[in-house]
Write an enzyme that holds these catalytic residues in place. Structure first.
Site, PDB file in Angstrom:
ATOM      1  N   CYS A   7       0.808  -1.226   0.000  1.00  0.00           N
ATOM      2  CA  CYS A   7       0.000   0.000   0.000  1.00  0.00           C
ATOM      3  C   CYS A   7       0.847   1.284   0.000  1.00  0.00           C
ATOM      4  O   CYS A   7       0.583   2.214  -0.769  1.00  0.00           O
ATOM      5  CB  CYS A   7      -0.947   0.003   1.192  1.00  0.00           C
ATOM      6  SG  CYS A   7      -0.241  -0.679   2.709  1.00  0.00           S
ATOM      7  N   HIS A  14      -3.205   6.213   4.347  1.00  0.00           N
ATOM      8  CA  HIS A  14      -1.814   6.413   4.731  1.00  0.00           C
ATOM      9  C   HIS A  14      -1.361   7.791   4.223  1.00  0.00           C
ATOM     10  O   HIS A  14      -1.761   8.225   3.135  1.00  0.00           O
ATOM     11  CB  HIS A  14      -0.896   5.386   4.058  1.00  0.00           C
ATOM     12  CG  HIS A  14      -1.081   3.972   4.524  1.00  0.00           C
ATOM     13  ND1 HIS A  14      -1.818   3.608   5.630  1.00  0.00           N
ATOM     14  CD2 HIS A  14      -0.571   2.809   4.017  1.00  0.00           C
ATOM     15  CE1 HIS A  14      -1.766   2.287   5.774  1.00  0.00           C
ATOM     16  NE2 HIS A  14      -1.020   1.780   4.813  1.00  0.00           N
TER      17      HIS A  14
END
Ligand code: NAP
Ligand code: 12T
Length: 341
Positions: A132, A245
């Site tokens: 990710c 994130h």
């Protein structure tokens, strides 16, 4: 082109699997039959797809005989064991775990950056979906690399708990609730309390003092950008955020490039939305990126401490672009350019 495919989602009951089903539905992927796989514990549970209830089945060696595309997010051990089994049965695997990413025969794909690599899928019948944190970084940096050549990257991440799965989402919720009620928070997933805290520790520690998550960013970025000469150092931090994130990225380029040139370049880049107007307090934030598919970039400015340095702040939904959206985009390339013919 109107071919329909038999698709399986392995790990369908998990945080990523759930989003995978939602993305297949949202993007109207051409599905004939959708098979949902998890452990025996979940067998019989029903999940909704396009208004229908589909029962979850136990993942076994026989699960893939009728499946064209298998999207795996059931952990590295499951992928290690079952991806080759599925591939042997003629199923093309798109794998979300770290198990196959650095295998030289397995393409590691971010559709905005290296879609051509999908063409290597016949080597092993497996295509790997990157980590990710790596995906959102290369979506933002590939245009800069093509224009000015990146020499070195220094990145620090601020990663959401959803990256660790369902249990970690519950842990942040439960600990926060406990703390606000003056109760002792329980620790089950992380070695320390995550509520009201930051942990400089994602995945396991390695011999060199880095974490495995940090080294994934180093090695996967080089593989996707097809350039092993890029120097990369990463520090990955878990923060008490549920989804998205964030990354503070410093890049040094070979050729000069100004902050304004980078802003213009990224405004035209696929999958990127620039949010960069400090005079209006506008910059990317996890609360805005969550639930979206783009990678958001802001705080674009020159690093005044070196000749060709640029600083960026990059935010993206780790479960969408960081996992499910990217995997379904890969499936779309596979379906349109390779399997549909
Ligand atoms: P999660 O919420 O804990 O879900 C795990 C899923 O895997 C559940 O559906 C679980 O089924 C299933 N599962 C576990 N062991 C299995 C087995 N032996 N056989 C069949 N199914 C099994 O975790 P998650 O956040 O969704 O993540 C799942 C995996 O995706 C991770 O382990 C990682 O490899 C990958 N991932 C990748 C990224 C990325 O950066 N691209 C990000 C996050 C996760 P039950 O519900 O029946 O237990
Ligand atoms: N440990 O796909 O905990 O390699 O946030 C992704 C996310 C591994 C991976 C996390 C992890 C991966 C996490």
């Amino acid at each position: 082109m109107n071919k329909l495919f038999n698709v399986a989602v392995a790990g369908a009951t998990g945080a990523v699997g759930n989003q995978m089903i939602a993305c297949l539905q949202e993007r109207d992927f051409p599905i004939k039959n959708l098979k949902l796989l998890a452990t025996a514990r979940s067998a019989g549970r029903k999940l909704r797809f396009k208004g229908k209830e589909i029962p979850v089945e136990e993942l076994t060696e026989e699960s893939f005989s009728e499946v064209d595309i298998g999207i795996f997010s059931a952990g590295g051990a499951t992928s290690q064991k079952y991806a080759p089994v599925a591939a042997r049965d003629g199923c093309v695997v798109i794998d979300n775990s770290a198990a196959w990413r650095m295998d030289p025969d397995v393409p590691l794909v971010v559709p905005e950056v290296n879609p051509h690599a999908v063409g290597q899928y016949p080597n092993k019948g497996i295509i790997a979906n990157p980590n990710c944190s790596t995906i959102q970084m290369v979506v933002a940096l590939a245009p800069i690399h093509r224009m000015a050549g990146i020499k070195r990257i220094v990145v620090s991440t601020y990663q959401a708990v959803s990256g660790t799965g369902k249990k970690a989402i519950d842990e942040l919720y439960d600990q926060t609730k406990a703390m606000l009620n003056f109760l002792e928070p329980e620790k089950k997933v992380y070695p320390h309390r995550i509520a009201f805290n930051c942990l400089p520790h994602i995945d396991v520690f390695l011999e060199n003092g880095y974490t495995k998550e940090e080294m994934k960013m180093v090695n996967e970025t080089r593989k996707i950008l097809e350039d092993d000469s890029i120097g990369i150092t990463a520090t990955t931090i878990r923060v008490p955020v549920f989804f998205s994130h964030s990354e503070s990225i410093n890049v040094e380029t070979r050729d000069p490039i100004t902050a304004d040139e980078v802003r213009t370049l990224l405004e035209d880049a696929p999958g990127v939305t620039v949010v960069d107007d400090p005079s209006k307090n506008l910059y990317p934030m996890p609360i805005d990126a969550a639930g979206r598919d783009d990678t958001f970039v802001g705080r674009i400015r020159a690093d005044e401490s070196v000749p060709n340095g640029i600083n960026l702040w990059v935010v993206s939904d780790n479960i969408r672009k960081g996992a499910a959206t990217n995997a379904v985009q890969i499936a779309e390339i596979l379906a349109n350019d390779y399997l549909g013919k």
